[in-house]
Design an enzyme around this catalytic site. Sequence first.
Site, PDB file in Angstrom:
ATOM      1  N   ALA A   1       0.834  -1.174   0.008  1.00  0.00           N
ATOM      2  CA  ALA A   1       0.004  -0.104   0.553  1.00  0.00           C
ATOM      3  C   ALA A   1       0.774   1.453   0.516  1.00  0.00           C
ATOM      4  CB  ALA A   1      -0.112  -0.023   1.203  1.00  0.00           C
ATOM      5  N   PHE A   2       0.632   2.455  -0.916  1.00  0.00           N
ATOM      6  CA  PHE A   2       0.842   3.177  -1.027  1.00  0.00           C
ATOM      7  C   PHE A   2       2.344   3.188  -1.544  1.00  0.00           C
ATOM      8  CE2 PHE A   2      -1.830   3.670   3.048  1.00  0.00           C
ATOM      9  CZ  PHE A   2      -2.700   4.626   2.119  1.00  0.00           C
ATOM     10  N   ARG A   3       2.493   2.298  -2.480  1.00  0.00           N
ATOM     11  CA  ARG A   3       4.314   2.265  -2.661  1.00  0.00           C
ATOM     12  C   ARG A   3       5.179   1.854  -1.647  1.00  0.00           C
ATOM     13  NH1 ARG A   3       3.266   2.620  -7.584  1.00  0.00           N
ATOM     14  NH2 ARG A   3       5.293   2.283  -8.516  1.00  0.00           N
ATOM     15  N   LEU A   4       4.706   1.277  -0.489  1.00  0.00           N
ATOM     16  CA  LEU A   4       5.784   0.844   0.040  1.00  0.00           C
ATOM     17  C   LEU A   4       5.728  -0.481   0.059  1.00  0.00           C
ATOM     18  CD1 LEU A   4       4.047   2.797   3.348  1.00  0.00           C
ATOM     19  CD2 LEU A   4       6.232   3.342   1.811  1.00  0.00           C
TER      20      LEU A   4
END
Length: 200
Positions: A174-177
């Site tokens: 999620a959120f490019r993490l």
Amino acid sequence: MSDFTAATDPLALFAAWLLEAEGSEPNDPNGMALATVDSDGLPDVRMVLMKDFDERGLVFYTNYGSAKGRELLANPKAAALFHWKSLRRQVRVRGPVQPVTAEEADAYFKTRPRHSRLGAWASKQSEPLESRFALEKSVAALAAKHAIGEIPRPPHWSGFRILPTQIEFWKDGAFRLHDRIVFRRDVPGEGDWNRERLYP
């Protein structure tokens, strides 16, 4: 695997991910982008199908006269990428490359559909082709020549095995993490893997 970043054996993890991809990918879960280097030092990449996988490495087959065949014979190193969109995962593999044995190539060639075996003879892969008709004419002539009996493997058609020295696993977050873990070892097939987690 709930927390793949805790894995200690990258080959077992790759096998598990591939098995999951076989159940979710609509087409060719064994498809991989194969990167080589040409005589000018420029990278070259294309999609191929991995046809075998074990503790030694990843196997694919090709015409040795093709661009990738010539490049790998001249500079036997490669990188491969598996991207499983349905699972939002990818695996990157790097290492030296070696030809498979004639016995391995013969055994796999016999499993190919008859028209694929004829195509291996007919195609001068990566060479200029004057027309589609010329290719179809060549296939038809070979089909007549080999109307009865087995079609032998062409001497210019065989396989390569990538011997992994680096395998990286990536999973969408999620959120490019994203989660990334890389395994490395200096010599293919020897010694323990060193595991390291990477920033996304």
